[in-house]
Design a protein around this motif. Structure first.
Motif, PDB file in Angstrom:
ATOM      1  N   HIS A 148      -3.266   3.761  -1.553  1.00 41.16           N
ATOM      2  CA  HIS A 148      -3.873   3.891  -0.368  1.00 41.16           C
ATOM      3  C   HIS A 148      -3.584   5.395   0.363  1.00 41.16           C
ATOM      4  N   PRO A 149      -4.677   6.458  -0.219  1.00 39.40           N
ATOM      5  CA  PRO A 149      -4.535   7.776   0.094  1.00 39.40           C
ATOM      6  C   PRO A 149      -4.668   7.976   1.530  1.00 39.40           C
ATOM      7  N   CYS A 150      -3.582   7.924   2.202  1.00 42.14           N
ATOM      8  CA  CYS A 150      -3.814   8.407   3.779  1.00 42.14           C
ATOM      9  C   CYS A 150      -3.439   9.740   4.129  1.00 42.14           C
ATOM     10  N   THR A 151      -2.811  10.677   3.293  1.00 43.49           N
ATOM     11  CA  THR A 151      -2.720  12.011   3.455  1.00 43.49           C
ATOM     12  C   THR A 151      -3.255  12.583   2.094  1.00 43.49           C
TER      13      THR A 151
ATOM     14  N   SER B  29       0.301  -6.776   2.239  1.00 49.73           N
ATOM     15  CA  SER B  29       1.297  -7.249   3.190  1.00 49.73           C
ATOM     16  C   SER B  29       2.359  -6.370   3.646  1.00 49.73           C
ATOM     17  N   ALA B  30       2.172  -4.803   3.135  1.00 39.66           N
ATOM     18  CA  ALA B  30       3.172  -4.061   3.280  1.00 39.66           C
ATOM     19  C   ALA B  30       2.797  -2.480   3.251  1.00 39.66           C
ATOM     20  N   VAL B  31       3.277  -1.700   3.686  1.00 37.86           N
ATOM     21  CA  VAL B  31       3.019  -0.170   3.569  1.00 37.86           C
ATOM     22  C   VAL B  31       4.230   0.486   3.304  1.00 37.86           C
ATOM     23  N   LEU B  32       4.033   1.447   2.293  1.00 40.84           N
ATOM     24  CA  LEU B  32       5.371   2.415   2.170  1.00 40.84           C
ATOM     25  C   LEU B  32       4.826   3.685   2.459  1.00 40.84           C
ATOM     26  N   ALA B  33       5.576   4.493   3.422  1.00 45.44           N
ATOM     27  CA  ALA B  33       5.384   5.574   3.874  1.00 45.44           C
ATOM     28  C   ALA B  33       6.101   6.614   3.117  1.00 45.44           C
ATOM     29  N   LEU B  34       6.035   7.786   2.482  1.00 39.99           N
ATOM     30  CA  LEU B  34       6.548   8.606   1.653  1.00 39.99           C
ATOM     31  C   LEU B  34       6.837   9.888   2.372  1.00 39.99           C
ATOM     32  N   SER B  35       6.525  10.127   3.377  1.00 43.42           N
ATOM     33  CA  SER B  35       6.688  11.329   4.359  1.00 43.42           C
ATOM     34  C   SER B  35       6.570  11.161   5.685  1.00 43.42           C
ATOM     35  N   PRO B  36       7.337  11.826   6.702  1.00 42.96           N
ATOM     36  CA  PRO B  36       6.972  11.744   7.919  1.00 42.96           C
ATOM     37  C   PRO B  36       5.689  11.582   8.501  1.00 42.96           C
ATOM     38  N   LEU B  37       4.718  12.396   8.208  1.00 39.92           N
ATOM     39  CA  LEU B  37       3.393  12.467   8.277  1.00 39.92           C
ATOM     40  C   LEU B  37       2.685  11.096   7.915  1.00 39.92           C
TER      41      LEU B  37
ATOM     42  N   ALA C  18      -1.938   4.288  -9.634  1.00 42.50           N
ATOM     43  CA  ALA C  18      -1.432   3.393 -10.657  1.00 42.50           C
ATOM     44  C   ALA C  18      -0.702   4.605 -11.809  1.00 42.50           C
ATOM     45  N   GLY C  19       0.397   4.151 -12.304  1.00 45.04           N
ATOM     46  CA  GLY C  19       0.899   4.734 -13.294  1.00 45.04           C
ATOM     47  C   GLY C  19       2.002   5.919 -12.666  1.00 45.04           C
ATOM     48  N   HIS C  20       1.963   6.138 -11.495  1.00 43.76           N
ATOM     49  CA  HIS C  20       2.796   7.188 -10.969  1.00 43.76           C
ATOM     50  C   HIS C  20       4.210   6.437 -10.931  1.00 43.76           C
ATOM     51  N   PRO C  21       5.094   7.169 -11.012  1.00 45.15           N
ATOM     52  CA  PRO C  21       6.426   6.519 -11.135  1.00 45.15           C
ATOM     53  C   PRO C  21       7.021   5.909  -9.986  1.00 45.15           C
TER      54      PRO C  21
ATOM     55  N   ALA D  46       0.776  -1.220  -0.028  1.00 44.69           N
ATOM     56  CA  ALA D  46      -0.009  -0.179  -0.235  1.00 44.69           C
ATOM     57  C   ALA D  46       0.846   1.344  -0.012  1.00 44.69           C
ATOM     58  N   LEU D  47       0.639   2.241  -0.823  1.00 44.85           N
ATOM     59  CA  LEU D  47       1.350   3.511  -1.069  1.00 44.85           C
ATOM     60  C   LEU D  47       0.185   4.568  -1.572  1.00 44.85           C
ATOM     61  N   ALA D  48       0.454   5.924  -1.080  1.00 47.36           N
ATOM     62  CA  ALA D  48      -0.172   6.981  -1.364  1.00 47.36           C
ATOM     63  C   ALA D  48      -0.094   7.536  -2.995  1.00 47.36           C
TER      64      ALA D  48
END
Length: 230
Positions: A34-37, A164-172, A16-19, A11-13
């Protein structure tokens, strides 16, 4: 969770198609949006008139979208990557894009394009890491930060189903995902994001510098561990 195609989902915010989503796919995972922010405009006016600066620097698509309608025709804009240029959506601006989408490359481009220095507007988010401001301090390049947007949690958060996993792209994002991720693998994009996971009591299983090639290496390595028999 393994999809019918046999892919572990992450899961990441990013849609599809984003680099970054494509990098997740290249590493062998199934990206799950997964739009968390979300980004909120601040409504702040520019700290200098456009007529009083040599150019504008934009660090992200969110910043570009926040200011696109306000920019005068013909303004020179140095943008951090093609995605930021596309977010401006303007054909009447002079766009300069570095070879790589990094603040370091944008700083090099600024100095090469304006060797004598000058005054520049810097479009940035509320939690920008401040790299350009630090590099420009006590130099001929005077940057005037324009905080145009802030990141805010999505409420209510969508469920983390079938991943199975999450990827956070910012501290928030790390702060938001930490209590939701439970026993899932937690990956962080950047040292500050990994530190935010740790502060939230759910340390990241791995983190990488914010570069796509390093993200692919990290995710591929952990995918191989997940798929290896005990």
């Amino acid at each position: 969770m393994i999809t019918p195609l046999g892919l572990l989902r992450l899961a990441l915010a990013r849609p599809a198609g984003h680099p970054i989503s494509e990098a997740v796919r290249r590493a062998g995972w199934g990206p799950a949006y997964h739009p968390c922010t979300r980004f909120q405009p601040t409504g702040s006016p520019p700290p200098r008139p456009f007529s009083a600066v040599e150019a504008l620097l934009a660090l992200s698509p969110a910043g570009a979208r926040a200011v696109a309608s306000q920019l005068p025709i013909g303004l020179t804009c140095l943008v951090q990557g093609q995605g930021t240029a596309d977010a401006l959506g303007r054909q009447d601006l002079e766009l300069l894009i570095p070879d790589t989408a990094r603040a370091e490359a944008l700083w090099d481009l600024l100095r090469a394009s304006f060797p004598e220095g000058g005054d520049f507007l810097l479009v940035r988010g509320e939690r920008s890491r401040g790299y350009l401001e630090g590099m420009a301090q006590d130099t001929a390049w005077s940057l005037h930060p324009w905080t145009t947007h802030r990141e805010a949690p999505v409420e209510p958060l969508p469920p983390l189903d079938g991943v199975s996993a999450v990827l956070a792209l910012s501290p928030l994002q790390a702060e938001v995902l930490a209590p939701q991720a439970g026993g899932l693998l937690r990956f962080a994009w950047g040292r500050a994001t990994a530190a935010a996971f740790a502060r939230a009591g759910a340390p990241a299983h791995a983190w990488c510098e914010p570069k796509v090639d390093l993200l692919i290496q990290m995710l591929a390595h952990h995918l191989n561990q997940e798929e290896s028999p005990c």
